[in-house]
Design a protein around this motif. Sequence first.
Motif, PDB file in Angstrom:
ATOM      1  N   THR A  66       4.767   0.537   7.916  1.00  0.00           N
ATOM      2  CA  THR A  66       4.778   1.482   6.797  1.00  0.00           C
ATOM      3  C   THR A  66       5.997   1.252   5.921  1.00  0.00           C
ATOM      4  N   LEU A  97       5.564  -2.182   4.066  1.00  0.00           N
ATOM      5  CA  LEU A  97       4.468  -2.278   3.102  1.00  0.00           C
ATOM      6  C   LEU A  97       4.473  -1.190   2.028  1.00  0.00           C
ATOM      7  N   TRP A  98       5.408  -0.252   2.071  1.00  0.00           N
ATOM      8  CA  TRP A  98       5.358   0.881   1.142  1.00  0.00           C
ATOM      9  C   TRP A  98       5.365   0.443  -0.323  1.00  0.00           C
ATOM     10  N   ASN A  99       6.187  -0.505  -0.696  1.00  0.00           N
ATOM     11  CA  ASN A  99       6.252  -0.959  -2.090  1.00  0.00           C
ATOM     12  C   ASN A  99       5.346  -2.159  -2.364  1.00  0.00           C
ATOM     13  N   VAL A 100       4.716  -2.706  -1.346  1.00  0.00           N
ATOM     14  CA  VAL A 100       3.862  -3.876  -1.519  1.00  0.00           C
ATOM     15  C   VAL A 100       2.401  -3.470  -1.601  1.00  0.00           C
ATOM     16  N   GLU A 101       1.921  -2.816  -0.575  1.00  0.00           N
ATOM     17  CA  GLU A 101       0.513  -2.408  -0.487  1.00  0.00           C
ATOM     18  C   GLU A 101       0.488  -0.954  -0.034  1.00  0.00           C
ATOM     19  N   ARG A 102       0.473  -0.046  -1.019  1.00  0.00           N
ATOM     20  CA  ARG A 102       0.623   1.375  -0.731  1.00  0.00           C
ATOM     21  C   ARG A 102      -0.526   1.933   0.119  1.00  0.00           C
ATOM     22  N   HIS A 103      -1.776   1.485  -0.092  1.00  0.00           N
ATOM     23  CA  HIS A 103      -2.920   2.012   0.660  1.00  0.00           C
ATOM     24  C   HIS A 103      -2.815   1.668   2.153  1.00  0.00           C
ATOM     25  N   ALA A 127      -0.041   1.012   3.697  1.00  0.00           N
ATOM     26  CA  ALA A 127       1.121   1.737   4.198  1.00  0.00           C
ATOM     27  C   ALA A 127       0.761   3.184   4.539  1.00  0.00           C
ATOM     28  N   ILE A 128      -0.094   3.804   3.748  1.00  0.00           N
ATOM     29  CA  ILE A 128      -0.515   5.180   4.026  1.00  0.00           C
ATOM     30  C   ILE A 128      -1.343   5.237   5.305  1.00  0.00           C
ATOM     31  N   LEU A 183       1.039   4.861   8.134  1.00  0.00           N
ATOM     32  CA  LEU A 183       1.804   6.093   8.260  1.00  0.00           C
ATOM     33  C   LEU A 183       0.983   7.161   8.995  1.00  0.00           C
TER      34      LEU A 183
END
Length: 110
Positions: A44, A47-53, A55-56, A59
């Motif tokens: 998470t 990947l938060w700033n790379v691939e937000r979906h 990462a969610i 999370l």
Amino acid sequence: MRKRGGSEVFRITGARQGLAEDVRGRQRRYVISMSVRTVSVIATAVLWNVERHVAIVTLALGVLLPYIAVVIANAGRETAPSLPSTFVPAPVRPALGADGSAPESGAERP
């Protein structure tokens, strides 16, 4: 095998596993679940700033997995079977005939 007194005989393979072995297995499942949670939390953050979906999703997995891991780890020895499925029936001895000899199969005596 038959005990005196006509009690039922059970095979040892029908017995539950030992308490120490059960606890060890539950601890192992919990550690594996928490390792997956740690990997998902790290994923998470990465990947938060790379691939937000994605990462969610990781999370959500990191948030829900501790509850699931505790429930799975605590599910154990509560449900004890009433009788093992490996019941060995007592052997049946053939009845003796009227003259004291064993009856012959398939043929009637005159």
